[in-house]
Motif scaffolding. Structure first.
Motif, PDB file in Angstrom:
ATOM      1  N   HIS A  79       0.416 -17.535 -10.486  1.00  0.00           N
ATOM      2  CA  HIS A  79       1.242 -16.786 -10.053  1.00  0.00           C
ATOM      3  C   HIS A  79       2.433 -15.666 -10.651  1.00  0.00           C
ATOM      4  CE1 HIS A  79       0.359 -16.703  -5.662  1.00  0.00           C
ATOM      5  NE2 HIS A  79       0.783 -17.934  -5.115  1.00  0.00           N
ATOM      6  N   ASN A  80       3.005 -16.320 -12.111  1.00  0.00           N
ATOM      7  CA  ASN A  80       3.832 -15.975 -12.727  1.00  0.00           C
ATOM      8  C   ASN A  80       2.607 -15.675 -14.034  1.00  0.00           C
ATOM      9  OD1 ASN A  80       5.870 -17.515 -12.445  1.00  0.00           O
ATOM     10  ND2 ASN A  80       5.503 -19.003 -13.291  1.00  0.00           N
ATOM     11  N   GLU A  81       1.263 -15.230 -13.339  1.00  0.00           N
ATOM     12  CA  GLU A  81       0.336 -14.890 -15.226  1.00  0.00           C
ATOM     13  C   GLU A  81      -0.222 -13.270 -14.533  1.00  0.00           C
ATOM     14  OE1 GLU A  81      -2.094 -17.758 -16.302  1.00  0.00           O
ATOM     15  OE2 GLU A  81      -0.365 -18.507 -17.432  1.00  0.00           O
ATOM     16  N   GLY A  82      -0.803 -12.352 -15.171  1.00  0.00           N
ATOM     17  CA  GLY A  82      -1.380 -11.912 -14.784  1.00  0.00           C
ATOM     18  C   GLY A  82      -0.997 -10.363 -14.345  1.00  0.00           C
ATOM     19  N   LEU A  83      -1.329  -9.044 -14.482  1.00  0.00           N
ATOM     20  CA  LEU A  83      -0.966  -7.451 -14.080  1.00  0.00           C
ATOM     21  C   LEU A  83       0.026  -7.858 -12.966  1.00  0.00           C
ATOM     22  CD1 LEU A  83      -3.783  -5.271 -14.735  1.00  0.00           C
ATOM     23  CD2 LEU A  83      -1.369  -5.892 -16.273  1.00  0.00           C
ATOM     24  N   ALA A  84       1.631  -6.706 -12.827  1.00  0.00           N
ATOM     25  CA  ALA A  84       2.164  -6.438 -12.168  1.00  0.00           C
ATOM     26  C   ALA A  84       2.507  -7.615 -11.432  1.00  0.00           C
ATOM     27  CB  ALA A  84       1.081  -5.955 -11.348  1.00  0.00           C
ATOM     28  N   THR A  85       3.128  -9.075 -12.183  1.00  0.00           N
ATOM     29  CA  THR A  85       3.675  -9.895 -11.093  1.00  0.00           C
ATOM     30  C   THR A  85       5.096  -9.846 -10.872  1.00  0.00           C
ATOM     31  OG1 THR A  85       5.049 -10.468 -13.316  1.00  0.00           O
ATOM     32  CG2 THR A  85       2.781 -11.786 -12.997  1.00  0.00           C
ATOM     33  N   TYR A  86       6.031  -8.753 -11.370  1.00  0.00           N
ATOM     34  CA  TYR A  86       6.784  -8.577 -10.098  1.00  0.00           C
ATOM     35  C   TYR A  86       6.956  -7.088  -9.428  1.00  0.00           C
ATOM     36  CZ  TYR A  86      10.051  -9.597 -13.953  1.00  0.00           C
ATOM     37  OH  TYR A  86      10.484 -10.734 -15.255  1.00  0.00           O
ATOM     38  N   PHE A 128      12.317 -14.634 -15.697  1.00  0.00           N
ATOM     39  CA  PHE A 128      13.477 -14.072 -14.760  1.00  0.00           C
ATOM     40  C   PHE A 128      12.418 -13.519 -14.001  1.00  0.00           C
ATOM     41  CE2 PHE A 128      13.252 -13.904 -20.098  1.00  0.00           C
ATOM     42  CZ  PHE A 128      14.609 -14.168 -20.254  1.00  0.00           C
ATOM     43  N   LYS A 129      12.731 -13.623 -12.946  1.00  0.00           N
ATOM     44  CA  LYS A 129      12.203 -13.558 -11.749  1.00  0.00           C
ATOM     45  C   LYS A 129      13.189 -12.584 -11.007  1.00  0.00           C
ATOM     46  CE  LYS A 129       9.414 -17.184 -10.624  1.00  0.00           C
ATOM     47  NZ  LYS A 129       9.848 -18.260 -12.760  1.00  0.00           N
ATOM     48  N   TYR A 130      13.452 -12.406 -11.173  1.00  0.00           N
ATOM     49  CA  TYR A 130      14.778 -10.903 -10.275  1.00  0.00           C
ATOM     50  C   TYR A 130      13.656  -9.163 -10.864  1.00  0.00           C
ATOM     51  CZ  TYR A 130      18.304  -8.263  -8.292  1.00  0.00           C
ATOM     52  OH  TYR A 130      19.508  -7.824  -7.376  1.00  0.00           O
ATOM     53  N   ASP A 131      13.404  -8.880 -10.017  1.00  0.00           N
ATOM     54  CA  ASP A 131      13.111  -7.415  -9.886  1.00  0.00           C
ATOM     55  C   ASP A 131      14.069  -6.113 -10.142  1.00  0.00           C
ATOM     56  OD1 ASP A 131      10.242  -5.459  -9.263  1.00  0.00           O
ATOM     57  OD2 ASP A 131      12.008  -5.182  -8.166  1.00  0.00           O
ATOM     58  N   GLN A 132      14.176  -4.865 -11.284  1.00  0.00           N
ATOM     59  CA  GLN A 132      15.109  -4.956 -11.842  1.00  0.00           C
ATOM     60  C   GLN A 132      14.389  -3.518 -11.095  1.00  0.00           C
ATOM     61  OE1 GLN A 132      18.327  -5.218 -12.922  1.00  0.00           O
ATOM     62  NE2 GLN A 132      17.962  -6.232 -13.129  1.00  0.00           N
ATOM     63  N   VAL A 133      13.427  -3.081 -10.782  1.00  0.00           N
ATOM     64  CA  VAL A 133      12.279  -1.909 -10.713  1.00  0.00           C
ATOM     65  C   VAL A 133      13.512  -1.298  -8.729  1.00  0.00           C
ATOM     66  CG1 VAL A 133      10.802  -0.476  -9.567  1.00  0.00           C
ATOM     67  CG2 VAL A 133      10.634  -1.807 -12.026  1.00  0.00           C
ATOM     68  N   LYS A 134      13.266  -1.568  -7.559  1.00  0.00           N
ATOM     69  CA  LYS A 134      13.715  -1.794  -6.770  1.00  0.00           C
ATOM     70  C   LYS A 134      15.290  -2.830  -6.257  1.00  0.00           C
ATOM     71  CE  LYS A 134      11.892  -0.583  -1.888  1.00  0.00           C
ATOM     72  NZ  LYS A 134      10.722  -0.877  -0.842  1.00  0.00           N
ATOM     73  N   MET A 135      14.709  -4.186  -6.524  1.00  0.00           N
ATOM     74  CA  MET A 135      15.615  -5.105  -6.170  1.00  0.00           C
ATOM     75  C   MET A 135      17.147  -4.576  -6.674  1.00  0.00           C
ATOM     76  SD  MET A 135      13.495  -5.921  -3.782  1.00  0.00           S
ATOM     77  CE  MET A 135      14.513  -7.090  -3.242  1.00  0.00           C
ATOM     78  N   GLY A 136      17.167  -4.445  -7.626  1.00  0.00           N
ATOM     79  CA  GLY A 136      18.284  -4.191  -8.932  1.00  0.00           C
ATOM     80  C   GLY A 136      18.899  -2.876  -8.310  1.00  0.00           C
ATOM     81  N   THR A 137      20.376  -2.878  -8.936  1.00  0.00           N
ATOM     82  CA  THR A 137      20.949  -1.184  -9.239  1.00  0.00           C
ATOM     83  C   THR A 137      21.552  -1.376 -10.048  1.00  0.00           C
ATOM     84  OG1 THR A 137      22.279  -1.797  -7.397  1.00  0.00           O
ATOM     85  CG2 THR A 137      20.363  -0.805  -6.413  1.00  0.00           C
ATOM     86  N   ARG A 138      21.683  -0.288 -10.756  1.00  0.00           N
ATOM     87  CA  ARG A 138      22.492  -1.180 -12.127  1.00  0.00           C
ATOM     88  C   ARG A 138      22.715   0.735 -12.104  1.00  0.00           C
ATOM     89  NH1 ARG A 138      21.905  -5.492 -15.278  1.00  0.00           N
ATOM     90  NH2 ARG A 138      23.433  -3.931 -17.195  1.00  0.00           N
ATOM     91  N   GLN A 139      24.598   0.913 -12.705  1.00  0.00           N
ATOM     92  CA  GLN A 139      24.696   2.060 -13.245  1.00  0.00           C
ATOM     93  C   GLN A 139      24.045   3.327 -13.625  1.00  0.00           C
ATOM     94  OE1 GLN A 139      28.716   2.691 -15.000  1.00  0.00           O
ATOM     95  NE2 GLN A 139      29.695   2.332 -13.467  1.00  0.00           N
TER      96      GLN A 139
END
Length: 748
Positions: free
Chosen positions: A272-279, A443-454
């Motif tokens: 599950h940690n490998e391959g395309l589009a893991t996040y 680094f399991k945390y998804d920064q596309v949808k789950m994370g927000t930044r200024q």
């Protein structure tokens, strides 16, 4: 001495005894089988069970270009059709496991009575037919019993089920079911998964040596594993090849040629940690689980679907090529950017004044929780964290085995730059690429949808869009001097980093990300109108109606920002970014279909003018390196973004057919580049967009064309874009002379 001779009466009597014993034995066996069929020795599967045999089957994720993106599984098992299995596999299996498979009816009595003889002459045969082995695999959850007392009744049930299977299925269906259920080791269940794991190919393309290698594993998953015991696996493969020759499935020449070759593995373990589009796969799984639960979509018996066991077919909008190009672009540039970051901080302590980040990192770790549970004091825990241990750490050169104290590993990871990117089709909202982070294993945390930044200056186009909607032209000029917004709470004056003196058109002001003129536009339109537009364009995070939102003081996700920018390209229509289109059960029945939400966020003219404004960023502003460094001279717009202290770098890129958002920063905002020259979005995010687009444009099969421009409104424009023709010197909102000074230069 009298001889003992058998009389005819004796022979007749012995014959009767023999036949009575034989008849009794047959009757006894028949009674035992009958008792077994009635469930005396354990429950047997019903006809319905035979029609729907249970097996843990992986759910498969498909891309929009019809490739498999990955699986969700407890056992990595995916069913495959008979016609999609290489004849080499069928022949290798039959010649090894059951040479009379096509002739018997589940039980090979001839084979049963001759097993001992075959073993004596070295032609080893197993005691069970393929059908019997299938019966064991499907309906004996505990597997083959080791105890003789348990194995005998299990064997009896196996015989009955085998007969039932033969009555209900064709030979092709039986051997297909068998090949779909067997364990090939290395978390590969079924021939489809095995072909991909060991040879990175499909089951249909397996050669005779490859098929023999895989069938050989069935004799002993560990003993004949090609990865653990390659020499034994090679010997077993050659033995199977010889059996295939003996049964005339391959020629002598083919056998001699094949046995001289090595295993020639192309080992690709499923992880599950490998391959395309893991996040993406991780986010998608959570989304599906929530959707099925929310809509109460269940199986016929009312139980919930299990993505890891129920073999669902999941159809997504991801394009496998674009996904690969996005991940490649990230790897190529983030490796270079991390080197810049390391050199930038060499000899300096990035944690001076930020020591609390290390303490926070320690207390959030699994190690800390485990030590705390053991009852250790804070001092003992601190000592433990300062003691070097062996560990594996992430690097852009690959994972590194090293010895490091846990506290130093926290510092190490705090200094690793993170990155995320999403690309979508602005016309239909379909997400084509999703890169949620730099390495899913670490680094399991998804920064596309789950994370927000200024979002920084990537928010400026929203303010300008409201201005355009209120009648301002991109050619409208404003003096670029410090400006204070009043009338909306506390007076607000932005800093003027990189200010260009003099009068600038709104287009040039946006292109060069000028804060003072952006504040001036905010004064004219008001923060409530801007905040309303931002929410209408799909930003789901909190956007308070304060003047500072003009410079991106609010937080948002890459997912939301990319969707918002797509509205500029799509004639002002915001189309919800979607990545899941359909879910089917293992039999192809549609369980769920998703359609995007659509909102008219802007009028068509304003949206088109904004694409013209954003093209200015690339032609003459902060995004100009797309042209001079990366050679992208075709119609492209975008906006860079850099937050306070260079904590976040953004680039939002638009083309007529593709829109993408890129974010870069450290885990903690307090760790960042010290200079804007290095930390701005033009350096930390834009290059990834550029590399991605170069790869996309180079692949003609994707249909993303360079010579396509943004489409103008069908009814034409009433807003002047040619500044040589622009003569309006009055503010469209107030009728008063615009700008910071009533100077006749306004409007030129």
């Amino acid at each position: 001495m009298q001889k003992n001779t058998l009389t005819k009466a004796d022979i007749s009597r012995y014959n009767k005894i023999f036949w009575k014993c034989l008849a009794g034995l047959i009757a006894f066996i028949a009674l035992v089988l009958m008792a077994t069929s009635f469930g005396l020795f354990g429950e047997l599967p019903s006809f319905r069970d035979l029609e729907n045999p249970k097996s843990n089957q992986a759910s498969i994720i498909y891309t929009e270009d019809k490739t498999e993106l990955g699986n969700y599984f407890v056992q990595n098992r995916s069913n495959i059709r008979y016609q999609d299995i290489s004849p080499n596999v069928i022949n290798a299996l039959i010649s090894t496991e059951d040479v009379r498979f096509k002739d018997h009816s589940g039980i090979d009595f001839k084979r049963t009575f001759t097993i001992f003889f075959y073993n004596l002459i070295g032609k080893k045969q197993g005691g069970s037919t393929i059908t019997q082995q299938l019966a064991l695999n499907l309906f004996s959850e505990e597997g083959r019993a080791r105890s003789v007392f348990k194995r005998i009744p299990q064997k009896l049930r196996e015989l009955i089920v085998a007969i039932k299977l033969e009555r209900n299925y064709t030979k092709e269906e039986i051997i297909t079911m068998y090949l779909n259920t067997v364990d090939f080791g290395n978390n590969s269940f079924g021939i489809k998964a095995a072909a991909r794991t060991y040879f990175n190919t499909t089951a249909a393309k397996l050669s005779a040596p490859q098929a023999a290698t895989l069938v050989g594993i069935l004799k002993g998953v560990t003993l004949y594993s090609p990865t653990r015991n390659p020499e034994r696996a090679l010997g077993r493969r050659n033995l199977i090849l010889s059996k295939m020759r003996d049964e005339h499935f391959i020629t002598e020449e083919m056998y001699q040629s094949a046995k001289e070759k090595g295993l020639e593995l192309r080992f690709r373990p499923t992880n599950h940690n490998e391959g395309l589009a893991t996040y993406f796969r991780a986010v998608l799984k959570q989304d599906i689980q929530k959707t099925l639960a929310k809509l109460s979509i269940t199986k016929a018996d009312g139980s919930a679907y299990d993505l890891d066991r129920d073999g669902l077919k999941i159809y997504t909008t991801i394009n496998s090529k674009m996904q690969a190009y996005a991940e490649q672009a990230q790897r190529e540039y983030m490796k270079e950017l991390q080197a810049q970051f390391n050199a930038h901080w060499k000899g300096r302590n990035a944690f001076k004044g930020n020591e609390n980040l290390i303490v926070q990192g320690m207390k959030r770790s699994d190690r800390y929780a485990a030590l705390k549970e053991e009852g250790l004091s804070e001092e003992e825990i601190k000592a433990n964290f300062n003691e070097p241990v062996k560990m594996e750490i992430f690097s852009w050169r690959g994972n590194i085995d090293t010895t490091m104290s846990p506290i130093d590993s926290i510092k190490y990871y705090k200094m690793i730059l993170r990155n995320s990117m999403m690309a979508m089709d602005p016309q239909n909202g379909e997400v084509r690429a999703w890169v949620g982070g730099i390495d899913f294993e670490h680094f399991k945390y998804d920064q596309v949808k789950m994370g927000t930044r200024q979002v920084g200056s990537t928010a400026k186009p929203f303010t300008y869009a409201v201005g355009i909607d209120n009648g301002y032209s991109p050619c409208y000029q404003v003096e670029n001097v410090p400006y204070t917004v009043t009338g909306y709470g506390e007076p607000w004056t932005p800093r003027g980093y990189g200010s260009i003196p003099g009068f600038l058109t709104l287009r040039k002001a946006l292109a060069n990300s000028q804060n003072f003129i952006t504040a001036w536009v905010m004064q004219q339109v008001g923060p409530t109108a801007v905040a309303t537009l931002i929410k209408r364009m799909g930003i789901t995070s909190d956007v308070p109606p304060y003047p500072s939102i003009a410079l991106g003081s609010f937080e948002a996700s890459v997912y939301d920002m990319t969707g918002a920018y797509s509205a500029f390209v799509n004639h002002g229509v915001w189309t919800e970014p979607i990545y899941l289109t359909r879910i089917e059960d293992k039999n192809g029945n549609v369980l769920y279909e998703r359609k995007p939400k659509v909102v008219q966020a802007l009028n068509e003219q304003t949206a088109y003018v904004m694409t013209y404004m954003l093209k200015g960023v690339v032609e003459q502003g902060t995004g100009v390196r797309l042209r001079y460094r990366y050679g992208l001279t075709n119609p492209i717009g975008g906006k860079t973004g850099t937050t306070n202290d260079n904590s976040d770098g953004w680039f939002m890129g638009i083309t007529p057919q593709l829109v993408a958002g890129v974010w870069t920063g450290c885990e903690d905002r307090a760790i960042h580049f010290r200079s804007t020259n290095l930390g701005e979005g033009a350096n930390t995010a834009l290059p990834i967009f550029a590399l991605f687009m170069k790869k996309v444009y180079a692949d003609s099969e994707l249909g993303i064309k360079k010579n396509v421009d943004f489409q103008a409104p069908a009814n034409g424009l009433t807003i002047t874009l040619d500044c040589n023709q622009y003569q309006n010197t009055e503010s469209p909102k107030t009728g008063e002379t615009g700008g910071a000074s009533p100077d006749e230069r306004l409007g030129f």
